[in-house]
Design a protein around this motif. Structure first.
Motif, PDB file in Angstrom:
ATOM      1  N   UNK A  55       0.835  -1.189   0.000  1.00  0.00           N
ATOM      2  CA  UNK A  55       0.000   0.000   0.000  1.00  0.00           C
ATOM      3  C   UNK A  55       0.872   1.241   0.000  1.00  0.00           C
ATOM      4  N   UNK A  56       0.711   2.092  -0.995  1.00  0.00           N
ATOM      5  CA  UNK A  56       1.436   3.355  -0.937  1.00  0.00           C
ATOM      6  C   UNK A  56       0.478   4.536  -0.772  1.00  0.00           C
ATOM      7  N   UNK A  57      -0.817   4.268  -0.815  1.00  0.00           N
ATOM      8  CA  UNK A  57      -1.820   5.303  -0.546  1.00  0.00           C
ATOM      9  C   UNK A  57      -2.918   4.682   0.312  1.00  0.00           C
ATOM     10  N   UNK A  58      -2.900   4.992   1.597  1.00  0.00           N
ATOM     11  CA  UNK A  58      -3.903   4.409   2.493  1.00  0.00           C
ATOM     12  C   UNK A  58      -4.457   5.439   3.470  1.00  0.00           C
ATOM     13  N   UNK A  59      -4.376   6.705   3.114  1.00  0.00           N
ATOM     14  CA  UNK A  59      -4.846   7.778   3.970  1.00  0.00           C
ATOM     15  C   UNK A  59      -6.313   7.600   4.332  1.00  0.00           C
ATOM     16  N   UNK A  60      -6.626   7.671   5.596  1.00  0.00           N
ATOM     17  CA  UNK A  60      -8.005   7.621   6.105  1.00  0.00           C
ATOM     18  C   UNK A  60      -8.771   6.366   5.712  1.00  0.00           C
TER      19      UNK A  60
END
Length: 85
Positions: A55-60
């Motif tokens: 995962x390189x984008x898992x914001x919120x």
């Protein structure tokens, strides 16, 4: 083979359960379950045992999911040293 599940259930306020398993090749997981306040499943059931996605984008991803149970290794969200390569 990259997969995006970003915002897949974002704001699904009445979602109580899911049998989704996060694909190994998931790159974008941002806001996937954001504000799913009734979601009452084990977070560990969403990931394949011992094989975490990169995962390189898992914001919120799970913000305001107060009824989740279970645990996962938090390092998949920070520095992702366990992600599938």
């Amino acid at each position: 083979q990259d997969c995006s599940v970003g915002s897949i259930f974002h704001e699904c306020n009445n979602l109580e359960s899911t049998d989704i398993v996060i694909p190994v090749f998931t790159q974008n997981f941002s806001s996937a379950f954001r504000n799913c306040m009734k979601l009452a499943v084990s977070i560990s059931d969403m990931f394949i045992d011992g094989i975490y996605p990169y995962l390189n984008r898992c914001t919120d991803a799970f913000i305001n999911c107060k009824l989740l149970t279970g645990t996962i290794n938090p390092e998949i969200f920070w520095n992702n040293k366990f992600g599938y390569k």
